[in-house]
Design a protein around this motif. Structure first.
Motif, PDB file in Angstrom:
ATOM      1  N   HIS A  40       1.863  -0.210  -9.892  1.00 46.58           N
ATOM      2  CA  HIS A  40       1.755   0.257  -8.517  1.00 46.58           C
ATOM      3  C   HIS A  40       1.495  -0.932  -7.598  1.00 46.58           C
ATOM      4  CE1 HIS A  40       1.054   4.123 -10.548  1.00 46.58           C
ATOM      5  NE2 HIS A  40       1.404   4.705  -9.407  1.00 46.58           N
ATOM      6  N   THR A  41       1.779  -0.732  -6.331  1.00 46.55           N
ATOM      7  CA  THR A  41       1.319  -1.669  -5.311  1.00 46.55           C
ATOM      8  C   THR A  41      -0.070  -1.230  -4.879  1.00 46.55           C
ATOM      9  OG1 THR A  41       3.543  -2.152  -4.517  1.00 46.55           O
ATOM     10  CG2 THR A  41       1.732  -2.586  -3.005  1.00 46.55           C
ATOM     11  N   TYR A  42      -1.046  -2.044  -5.191  1.00 46.84           N
ATOM     12  CA  TYR A  42      -2.439  -1.686  -4.917  1.00 46.84           C
ATOM     13  C   TYR A  42      -3.084  -2.872  -4.211  1.00 46.84           C
ATOM     14  CZ  TYR A  42      -6.732   0.967  -5.613  1.00 46.84           C
ATOM     15  OH  TYR A  42      -7.866   1.709  -5.409  1.00 46.84           O
ATOM     16  N   GLY A  43      -3.186  -2.762  -2.895  1.00 41.00           N
ATOM     17  CA  GLY A  43      -3.724  -3.862  -2.111  1.00 41.00           C
ATOM     18  C   GLY A  43      -4.841  -3.426  -1.192  1.00 41.00           C
ATOM     19  N   LEU A  44      -4.939  -4.093  -0.065  1.00 41.86           N
ATOM     20  CA  LEU A  44      -6.038  -3.825   0.871  1.00 41.86           C
ATOM     21  C   LEU A  44      -5.914  -2.438   1.478  1.00 41.86           C
ATOM     22  CD1 LEU A  44      -8.508  -5.278   2.028  1.00 41.86           C
ATOM     23  CD2 LEU A  44      -7.082  -6.036   3.935  1.00 41.86           C
ATOM     24  N   ALA A  45      -4.686  -1.992   1.763  1.00 38.11           N
ATOM     25  CA  ALA A  45      -4.499  -0.669   2.365  1.00 38.11           C
ATOM     26  C   ALA A  45      -4.969   0.436   1.429  1.00 38.11           C
ATOM     27  CB  ALA A  45      -3.027  -0.469   2.726  1.00 38.11           C
ATOM     28  N   GLN A  46      -4.743   0.254   0.122  1.00 37.32           N
ATOM     29  CA  GLN A  46      -5.157   1.276  -0.834  1.00 37.32           C
ATOM     30  C   GLN A  46      -6.680   1.355  -0.941  1.00 37.32           C
ATOM     31  OE1 GLN A  46      -2.360  -0.633  -1.365  1.00 37.32           O
ATOM     32  NE2 GLN A  46      -1.152   1.196  -0.881  1.00 37.32           N
ATOM     33  N   GLN A  47      -7.363   0.260  -0.668  1.00 36.34           N
ATOM     34  CA  GLN A  47      -8.822   0.302  -0.701  1.00 36.34           C
ATOM     35  C   GLN A  47      -9.388   1.105   0.470  1.00 36.34           C
ATOM     36  OE1 GLN A  47     -10.872  -3.443  -1.786  1.00 36.34           O
ATOM     37  NE2 GLN A  47      -8.830  -4.357  -1.904  1.00 36.34           N
ATOM     38  N   PHE A  48      -8.595   1.297   1.510  1.00 38.99           N
ATOM     39  CA  PHE A  48      -9.036   2.089   2.663  1.00 38.99           C
ATOM     40  C   PHE A  48      -8.438   3.491   2.662  1.00 38.99           C
ATOM     41  CE2 PHE A  48      -9.945  -2.199   4.059  1.00 38.99           C
ATOM     42  CZ  PHE A  48     -11.173  -2.049   4.709  1.00 38.99           C
ATOM     43  N   LEU A  85      -6.152 -18.807 -16.589  1.00 36.09           N
ATOM     44  CA  LEU A  85      -5.779 -17.403 -16.421  1.00 36.09           C
ATOM     45  C   LEU A  85      -6.890 -16.591 -15.777  1.00 36.09           C
ATOM     46  CD1 LEU A  85      -3.819 -16.734 -19.725  1.00 36.09           C
ATOM     47  CD2 LEU A  85      -2.953 -16.476 -17.397  1.00 36.09           C
ATOM     48  N   GLY A  86      -8.127 -16.827 -16.168  1.00 33.57           N
ATOM     49  CA  GLY A  86      -9.227 -16.056 -15.601  1.00 33.57           C
ATOM     50  C   GLY A  86      -9.386 -16.270 -14.114  1.00 33.57           C
ATOM     51  N   THR A  87      -9.409 -17.519 -13.689  1.00 31.55           N
ATOM     52  CA  THR A  87      -9.583 -17.810 -12.263  1.00 31.55           C
ATOM     53  C   THR A  87      -8.336 -17.453 -11.468  1.00 31.55           C
ATOM     54  OG1 THR A  87      -8.919 -20.100 -12.713  1.00 31.55           O
ATOM     55  CG2 THR A  87     -11.278 -19.619 -12.666  1.00 31.55           C
ATOM     56  N   TYR A  88      -7.164 -17.571 -12.086  1.00 26.72           N
ATOM     57  CA  TYR A  88      -5.934 -17.214 -11.379  1.00 26.72           C
ATOM     58  C   TYR A  88      -5.872 -15.712 -11.116  1.00 26.72           C
ATOM     59  CZ  TYR A  88      -0.988 -17.097 -10.145  1.00 26.72           C
ATOM     60  OH  TYR A  88       0.208 -16.911  -9.475  1.00 26.72           O
ATOM     61  N   ILE A  89      -6.251 -14.903 -12.107  1.00 26.99           N
ATOM     62  CA  ILE A  89      -6.288 -13.453 -11.914  1.00 26.99           C
ATOM     63  C   ILE A  89      -7.298 -13.092 -10.835  1.00 26.99           C
ATOM     64  CG2 ILE A  89      -6.898 -11.262 -13.024  1.00 26.99           C
ATOM     65  CD1 ILE A  89      -5.777 -12.425 -15.625  1.00 26.99           C
ATOM     66  N   TYR A  90      -8.441 -13.749 -10.848  1.00 30.42           N
ATOM     67  CA  TYR A  90      -9.454 -13.503  -9.815  1.00 30.42           C
ATOM     68  C   TYR A  90      -8.917 -13.860  -8.428  1.00 30.42           C
ATOM     69  CZ  TYR A  90     -13.778 -14.109  -7.159  1.00 30.42           C
ATOM     70  OH  TYR A  90     -14.761 -14.049  -6.191  1.00 30.42           O
ATOM     71  N   ARG A  91      -8.212 -14.970  -8.345  1.00 23.95           N
ATOM     72  CA  ARG A  91      -7.692 -15.405  -7.041  1.00 23.95           C
ATOM     73  C   ARG A  91      -6.594 -14.464  -6.544  1.00 23.95           C
ATOM     74  NH1 ARG A  91      -4.187 -19.668  -5.508  1.00 23.95           N
ATOM     75  NH2 ARG A  91      -3.932 -20.337  -7.664  1.00 23.95           N
ATOM     76  N   VAL A  92      -5.746 -13.983  -7.462  1.00 21.15           N
ATOM     77  CA  VAL A  92      -4.690 -13.054  -7.053  1.00 21.15           C
ATOM     78  C   VAL A  92      -5.281 -11.703  -6.659  1.00 21.15           C
ATOM     79  CG1 VAL A  92      -2.691 -11.754  -7.882  1.00 21.15           C
ATOM     80  CG2 VAL A  92      -2.882 -14.184  -8.396  1.00 21.15           C
ATOM     81  N   GLY A  93      -6.246 -11.213  -7.438  1.00 21.91           N
ATOM     82  CA  GLY A  93      -6.808  -9.900  -7.179  1.00 21.91           C
ATOM     83  C   GLY A  93      -7.798  -9.883  -6.038  1.00 21.91           C
ATOM     84  N   VAL A  94      -8.913 -10.588  -6.201  1.00 25.84           N
ATOM     85  CA  VAL A  94      -9.974 -10.571  -5.196  1.00 25.84           C
ATOM     86  C   VAL A  94      -9.601 -11.426  -3.990  1.00 25.84           C
ATOM     87  CG1 VAL A  94     -12.403 -11.089  -4.773  1.00 25.84           C
ATOM     88  CG2 VAL A  94     -11.697 -10.151  -6.980  1.00 25.84           C
ATOM     89  N   SER A 124      -6.485 -12.490  -2.888  1.00 25.63           N
ATOM     90  CA  SER A 124      -5.301 -12.052  -2.141  1.00 25.63           C
ATOM     91  C   SER A 124      -5.165 -10.536  -2.043  1.00 25.63           C
ATOM     92  CB  SER A 124      -4.037 -12.621  -2.793  1.00 25.63           C
ATOM     93  OG  SER A 124      -4.082 -14.030  -2.874  1.00 25.63           O
ATOM     94  N   SER A 125      -6.093  -9.795  -2.619  1.00 27.89           N
ATOM     95  CA  SER A 125      -6.070  -8.317  -2.605  1.00 27.89           C
ATOM     96  C   SER A 125      -4.777  -7.748  -3.186  1.00 27.89           C
ATOM     97  CB  SER A 125      -6.284  -7.789  -1.175  1.00 27.89           C
ATOM     98  OG  SER A 125      -7.560  -8.152  -0.702  1.00 27.89           O
ATOM     99  N   ASP A 126      -4.171  -8.460  -4.127  1.00 33.63           N
ATOM    100  CA  ASP A 126      -2.971  -7.972  -4.803  1.00 33.63           C
ATOM    101  C   ASP A 126      -3.391  -7.481  -6.192  1.00 33.63           C
ATOM    102  OD1 ASP A 126      -0.476  -7.364  -5.682  1.00 33.63           O
ATOM    103  OD2 ASP A 126       0.381  -9.364  -5.410  1.00 33.63           O
ATOM    104  N   ALA A 182      -2.554  -8.546 -10.157  1.00 31.45           N
ATOM    105  CA  ALA A 182      -3.683  -8.976 -10.983  1.00 31.45           C
ATOM    106  C   ALA A 182      -3.809  -8.108 -12.232  1.00 31.45           C
ATOM    107  CB  ALA A 182      -4.969  -8.930 -10.167  1.00 31.45           C
ATOM    108  N   SER A 183      -3.554  -6.817 -12.091  1.00 33.49           N
ATOM    109  CA  SER A 183      -3.604  -5.931 -13.255  1.00 33.49           C
ATOM    110  C   SER A 183      -2.479  -6.246 -14.232  1.00 33.49           C
ATOM    111  CB  SER A 183      -3.526  -4.479 -12.801  1.00 33.49           C
ATOM    112  OG  SER A 183      -4.637  -4.134 -11.993  1.00 33.49           O
TER     113      SER A 183
END
Length: 309
Positions: free
Chosen positions: A51-59, A265-274, A276-278, A282-283
């Motif tokens: 899915h596309t799960y970004g900042l809009a989905q958090q709201f 990989l750990g820091t890259y996933i964190y940077r993409v998810g938290v 960039s809100s993507d 990240a998943s």
């Protein structure tokens, strides 16, 4: 006329040996707890990855189903494969160094007298028990380019390391990270291997010594085969842990290090998810890391099963 002998009864087939069910009953609760604890997070990661799960989905907006689009981005992005390659090299190198140093320390604990062995064990326990954040604070201070102890010692010894920034270049950055990760991981390997060494019969070692085997020969042909299951387990665990390393790399990056060239990989996933809100991408990366971990572990798991059988 003599009576014929009665025919012999056909021999009954050997009864099949019943498999005891008690071991399965004992391990069932642990497997059930693991499945319950892992089913939701792993399932959530996989569902989010399509899915596309970004900042809009958090709201409150519903996520948009995109199918394998996130995985297509993952496998076609050169930056991702650069991070994967760095992570694999870092993982395998650190795991190998950790196991080698841990085995050497275990052998040292086996041959030294009681008092030095106790001091070494206490030192290893303190290093192992120290919280990651506290340990990283000390290590960052030691390698600080302005007032760090390492630069001061090297400069005092005649090397030109005044104001040398260890974290500015990727190669020296990973050297510092390797020192820290190995330092934190060696105690577990050393204690595990030492426990295995204490189970080796002294009669076997003495018999090999009487047959003329030297110290190196006894270690290679007797000690290593007898502690191979322990070595396989600690190597498997180190590969898993070093592939997922996060806190050490993140804190070193926060200490004024270049992020794009030092990401694992750990820091890259964190940077993409938290960062960039993507969270969809990240998943997908998290599912990929899980699959990569299974692939790397499969060889050692097969060897463990073969050793057990």
């Amino acid at each position: 006329m003599t009576a014929s002998a009665p025919p012999r009864a056909a021999s009954a087939p050997p009864a099949k040996r019943r498999q005891p069910i008690a071991p399965y009953l004992l391990i069932a609760p642990a497997i059930g707890i693991l499945l319950v604890a892992l089913a939701y997070p792993v399932g959530w990661q996989f569902v989010t990855s399509v899915h596309t799960y970004g900042l809009a989905q958090q709201f409150g907006q519903p996520p948009v189903f995109v199918g394998p689009a996130n995985y297509a981005r993952l496998f076609t992005d050169p930056a991702v494969w650069s991070v994967v390659l760095r992570s694999l090299v870092f993982c395998l190198v650190n795991a190998a160094i950790t196991v080698v140093v841990g085995v050497l320390l275990a052998l040292l604990m086996k041959v030294v007298p009681a008092a030095p062995r106790l001091i070494l064990q206490i030192a290893l326990l303190l290093a192992w028990a120290m919280p990651v954040i506290a340990a990283m604070t000390v290590w960052i201070w030691l390698f600080d380019w302005r007032r760090g102890v390492i630069n001061w010692l090297l400069t005092s010894a005649g090397f030109g390391f005044t104001h040398h920034n260890w974290l500015a270049e990727p190669l020296s950055f990973y050297l510092v990270a390797t020192i820290i990760v190995v330092w934190m991981s060696v105690p577990f390997v050393a204690f595990s291997v030492y426990a295995g060494l204490t189970q080796i019969s002294e009669e076997v070692i003495e018999a090999a010594q009487l047959d003329g085997a030297g110290g190196v020969g006894r270690f290679i042909w007797i000690t290593v085969p007898m502690i191979r299951p322990v070595l396989m387990i600690v190597m498997l665990l180190q590969i898993i842990w070093d592939l997922r390393v996060f806190a050490q790399i993140k804190m070193l990056q926060d200490a004024d290090a270049p992020i794009s060239s030092t990401d694992l990989l750990g820091t890259y996933i964190y940077r993409v998810g938290v960062g960039s809100s993507d969270f969809g991408m990240a998943s997908a990366l998290s599912v990929f890391v899980l699959a990569l971990t299974i692939v790397l572990s499969s060889f050692y798991v097969r060897q463990l099963i073969k050793e057990d059988s």
